[in-house]
Design a protein around this motif. Sequence first.
Motif, PDB file in Angstrom:
ATOM      1  N   GLN A  33      30.799  51.333  48.564  1.00 60.29           N
ATOM      2  CA  GLN A  33      31.574  50.531  47.625  1.00 60.29           C
ATOM      3  C   GLN A  33      32.037  49.225  48.264  1.00 60.29           C
ATOM      4  OE1 GLN A  33      32.068  50.751  44.348  1.00 60.29           O
ATOM      5  NE2 GLN A  33      33.033  48.768  44.568  1.00 60.29           N
ATOM      6  N   VAL A  34      32.477  49.293  49.516  1.00 57.79           N
ATOM      7  CA  VAL A  34      32.895  48.077  50.216  1.00 57.79           C
ATOM      8  C   VAL A  34      31.700  47.138  50.376  1.00 57.79           C
ATOM      9  CG1 VAL A  34      33.726  47.160  52.423  1.00 57.79           C
ATOM     10  CG2 VAL A  34      34.864  49.126  51.387  1.00 57.79           C
ATOM     11  N   TYR A  35      30.561  47.680  50.708  1.00 56.47           N
ATOM     12  CA  TYR A  35      29.351  46.861  50.841  1.00 56.47           C
ATOM     13  C   TYR A  35      29.011  46.172  49.518  1.00 56.47           C
ATOM     14  CZ  TYR A  35      24.394  45.731  51.218  1.00 56.47           C
ATOM     15  OH  TYR A  35      23.185  45.092  51.179  1.00 56.47           O
ATOM     16  N   SER A  97      32.940  33.403  51.987  1.00 60.06           N
ATOM     17  CA  SER A  97      33.904  32.909  52.966  1.00 60.06           C
ATOM     18  C   SER A  97      33.784  33.748  54.225  1.00 60.06           C
ATOM     19  CB  SER A  97      35.324  33.006  52.415  1.00 60.06           C
ATOM     20  OG  SER A  97      35.707  34.357  52.326  1.00 60.06           O
ATOM     21  N   CYS A  98      34.491  33.328  55.248  1.00 61.27           N
ATOM     22  CA  CYS A  98      34.586  34.191  56.415  1.00 61.27           C
ATOM     23  C   CYS A  98      35.540  35.332  56.032  1.00 61.27           C
ATOM     24  CB  CYS A  98      35.099  33.400  57.614  1.00 61.27           C
ATOM     25  SG  CYS A  98      36.680  32.627  57.347  1.00 61.27           S
ATOM     26  N   LEU A  99      35.616  36.339  56.850  1.00 61.19           N
ATOM     27  CA  LEU A  99      36.457  37.511  56.585  1.00 61.19           C
ATOM     28  C   LEU A  99      36.192  38.071  55.187  1.00 61.19           C
ATOM     29  CD1 LEU A  99      39.791  36.120  58.069  1.00 61.19           C
ATOM     30  CD2 LEU A  99      38.183  37.641  59.201  1.00 61.19           C
ATOM     31  N   TRP A 100      34.918  38.170  54.805  1.00 56.79           N
ATOM     32  CA  TRP A 100      34.578  38.530  53.432  1.00 56.79           C
ATOM     33  C   TRP A 100      35.042  39.905  53.017  1.00 56.79           C
ATOM     34  CZ3 TRP A 100      30.874  37.132  57.062  1.00 56.79           C
ATOM     35  CH2 TRP A 100      30.093  38.152  57.589  1.00 56.79           C
ATOM     36  N   ALA A 107      41.118  41.033  46.725  1.00 52.53           N
ATOM     37  CA  ALA A 107      40.851  40.682  45.331  1.00 52.53           C
ATOM     38  C   ALA A 107      40.534  41.902  44.457  1.00 52.53           C
ATOM     39  CB  ALA A 107      39.701  39.685  45.259  1.00 52.53           C
ATOM     40  N   GLU A 108      39.604  42.729  44.908  1.00 52.09           N
ATOM     41  CA  GLU A 108      39.118  43.819  44.067  1.00 52.09           C
ATOM     42  C   GLU A 108      39.268  45.192  44.698  1.00 52.09           C
ATOM     43  OE1 GLU A 108      35.055  42.856  42.863  1.00 52.09           O
ATOM     44  OE2 GLU A 108      35.582  40.758  43.196  1.00 52.09           O
ATOM     45  N   GLY A 109      39.274  45.232  46.016  1.00 54.96           N
ATOM     46  CA  GLY A 109      39.312  46.510  46.722  1.00 54.96           C
ATOM     47  C   GLY A 109      40.573  47.305  46.456  1.00 54.96           C
ATOM     48  N   PRO A 114      41.105  52.847  45.804  1.00 55.92           N
ATOM     49  CA  PRO A 114      41.958  53.952  45.330  1.00 55.92           C
ATOM     50  C   PRO A 114      41.314  54.737  44.185  1.00 55.92           C
ATOM     51  CG  PRO A 114      43.293  52.017  45.680  1.00 55.92           C
ATOM     52  CD  PRO A 114      41.850  51.589  45.828  1.00 55.92           C
ATOM     53  N   TYR A 115      40.627  54.038  43.287  1.00 55.53           N
ATOM     54  CA  TYR A 115      39.941  54.737  42.190  1.00 55.53           C
ATOM     55  C   TYR A 115      38.905  55.698  42.759  1.00 55.53           C
ATOM     56  CZ  TYR A 115      36.966  55.772  38.229  1.00 55.53           C
ATOM     57  OH  TYR A 115      36.241  56.439  37.290  1.00 55.53           O
ATOM     58  N   LEU A 116      38.132  55.214  43.712  1.00 59.95           N
ATOM     59  CA  LEU A 116      37.097  56.035  44.323  1.00 59.95           C
ATOM     60  C   LEU A 116      37.713  57.258  45.004  1.00 59.95           C
ATOM     61  CD1 LEU A 116      34.091  56.327  45.042  1.00 59.95           C
ATOM     62  CD2 LEU A 116      34.558  55.019  47.098  1.00 59.95           C
ATOM     63  N   CYS A 117      38.797  57.048  45.739  1.00 63.92           N
ATOM     64  CA  CYS A 117      39.450  58.160  46.437  1.00 63.92           C
ATOM     65  C   CYS A 117      40.086  59.141  45.457  1.00 63.92           C
ATOM     66  CB  CYS A 117      40.499  57.635  47.411  1.00 63.92           C
ATOM     67  SG  CYS A 117      39.771  56.719  48.788  1.00 63.92           S
ATOM     68  N   GLU A 118      40.699  58.614  44.397  1.00 60.32           N
ATOM     69  CA  GLU A 118      41.357  59.472  43.410  1.00 60.32           C
ATOM     70  C   GLU A 118      40.358  60.345  42.670  1.00 60.32           C
ATOM     71  OE1 GLU A 118      43.820  58.911  39.264  1.00 60.32           O
ATOM     72  OE2 GLU A 118      44.027  57.377  40.814  1.00 60.32           O
TER      73      GLU A 118
END
Length: 126
Positions: A33-35, A97-100, A107-109, A114-118
Motif C-alpha cells: 500500500q505504501v508503494y 518530491s524528495c521524502l516521497w 497526505a493520504e497514508g 489505519p484502514y488497512l490495519c483495521e
Amino acid sequence: MIGFNVNVNIDESRINARLDSFKKKLYPAVKQQVYKGSMRYTPYLDGNLQDSADASSRDSTPQLVYNIVYARYQYYANGLAPNDFPGRTKETHPLASCLWIEKYMAAEGKSDIPYLCEHAPELLRF
C-alpha cells in the motif's frame, strides 16, 4: 452463600505465534500500500527509481527498499531543503518530491494505513 474459585490459564505461546503470523501477512500488505500510494510522489523520469522498489510479498519485513544507486540522493535531495527539487521533472508525477514516502503518509497514508490495519483480518483472510 456459594463460593467459586476460577483458574484461567492463558497459552501465551499460541497468542504470540498467531500475532507473528499476522505480522508476517500484514507487513507485505502495508508495504504494498505504501508503494502504491507513494507512486504519485516518487520522482519519475524513466521509471527506474519507482520500479526499483521491492514491495514483494516474499519479504515479510516492514521496510520498502528502493534498490537503485541514486535512490538515497533523490530521497534526501542531497542535503537540500525539502521543498527544493532542482533538476527533477514533475511532468509525469506533479506531486513528486524528495521524502516521497513521508509526503504520501502526511497526505493520504493517515487514512490508508489505519484502514488497512483495521480491516486486515478480512482483507488478509486471517
